[in-house]
Design an enzyme around this catalytic site. Structure first.
Site, PDB file in Angstrom:
ATOM      1  N   HIS A 133     -25.260   2.369 -40.786  1.00  0.00           N
ATOM      2  CA  HIS A 133     -25.686   2.005 -42.147  1.00  0.00           C
ATOM      3  C   HIS A 133     -24.896   2.814 -43.170  1.00  0.00           C
ATOM      4  O   HIS A 133     -24.458   3.936 -42.885  1.00  0.00           O
ATOM      5  CB  HIS A 133     -27.186   2.280 -42.325  1.00  0.00           C
ATOM      6  N   CYS A 189     -32.597   5.786 -42.138  1.00  0.00           N
ATOM      7  CA  CYS A 189     -31.805   6.417 -43.201  1.00  0.00           C
ATOM      8  C   CYS A 189     -32.667   7.340 -44.056  1.00  0.00           C
ATOM      9  O   CYS A 189     -32.216   8.411 -44.462  1.00  0.00           O
ATOM     10  CB  CYS A 189     -31.133   5.350 -44.055  1.00  0.00           C
ATOM     11  N   CYS A 218     -33.750   2.191 -45.008  1.00  0.00           N
ATOM     12  CA  CYS A 218     -34.635   1.885 -43.883  1.00  0.00           C
ATOM     13  C   CYS A 218     -35.245   3.208 -43.383  1.00  0.00           C
ATOM     14  O   CYS A 218     -34.835   4.286 -43.821  1.00  0.00           O
ATOM     15  CB  CYS A 218     -33.836   1.192 -42.770  1.00  0.00           C
ATOM     16  N   GLU A 256     -25.748   4.569 -45.711  1.00  0.00           N
ATOM     17  CA  GLU A 256     -26.255   5.916 -46.002  1.00  0.00           C
ATOM     18  C   GLU A 256     -25.845   6.910 -44.912  1.00  0.00           C
ATOM     19  O   GLU A 256     -25.425   8.026 -45.194  1.00  0.00           O
ATOM     20  CB  GLU A 256     -27.795   5.913 -46.077  1.00  0.00           C
TER      21      GLU A 256
HETATM   22 ZN    ZN Z   1     -30.612   2.393 -42.865  1.00  0.00          ZN
END
Ligand code: ZN
Length: 151
Positions: free
Chosen positions: A54, A87, A84, A56
């Site tokens: 991801h 993260c 999410c 992040e």
């Molecule tokens: Zn994430």
């Protein structure tokens, strides 16, 4: 004290670049306490064949590697979409000071909904959270991306 300067435009540019690579359009940028951009990234889960790829996580990894530290105190993270749970937890572990995010994510978000990671008693560090920044642009990107994939 310098006036607030949003770096969400850079996160949005990273999200757009991710869409062009066929990745879910989410972008992130990390700003150090001096106001410098230390990392920027878009999703690369497909390219890296890595479910943790991801935006992040990639930005945090990059900034930590550059700093030679597992923590990023005083840093600001801008993300186009609500992080999410994975993260959000990484943001807490990295001791990031401020989180600015764009669109809320009812399906996979872990900050304002779902497990609400920062509100959990096991979250040992809680960043300041500012949501809705550049939300319309972030939502447009995501909607367009998923519409094209359905066609
Ligand atoms: Zn994430």
């Amino acid at each position: 004290m310098s006036p607030f300067l949003s770096h969400m435009d850079i996160a949005l540019a990273e999200a757009e670049a991710a869409a062009l690579r066929g990745e879910v359009p989410v972008g992130a940028v990390l700003i150090d306490p001096g106001g410098r951009i230390v990392a920027r990234a878009g999703n690369r889960t497909r390219e890296l064949a890595d479910p943790t790829g991801h935006a992040e996580i990639l930005a945090i990894r990059s900034a930590c590697a550059a700093l030679g530290s597992e923590r990023l105190p005083g840093h600001d993270l801008y993300v186009t979409l609500e992080p999410c749970p994975m993260c959000a937890s990484a943001i807490s572990q990295a001791r990031i000071a401020r989180l600015y995010y764009g669109a809320g994510d009812p399906k996979s978000g872990g900050v304002a909904q779902g497990p609400r990671i920062f509100a959990h008693s096991q979250s040992h560090h809680v960043p300041e959270v500012y949501d809705g920044i550049g939300a319309a642009a972030a939502e447009r990107l995501l909607k367009e991306f998923f519409r094209l994939r359905r066609d």
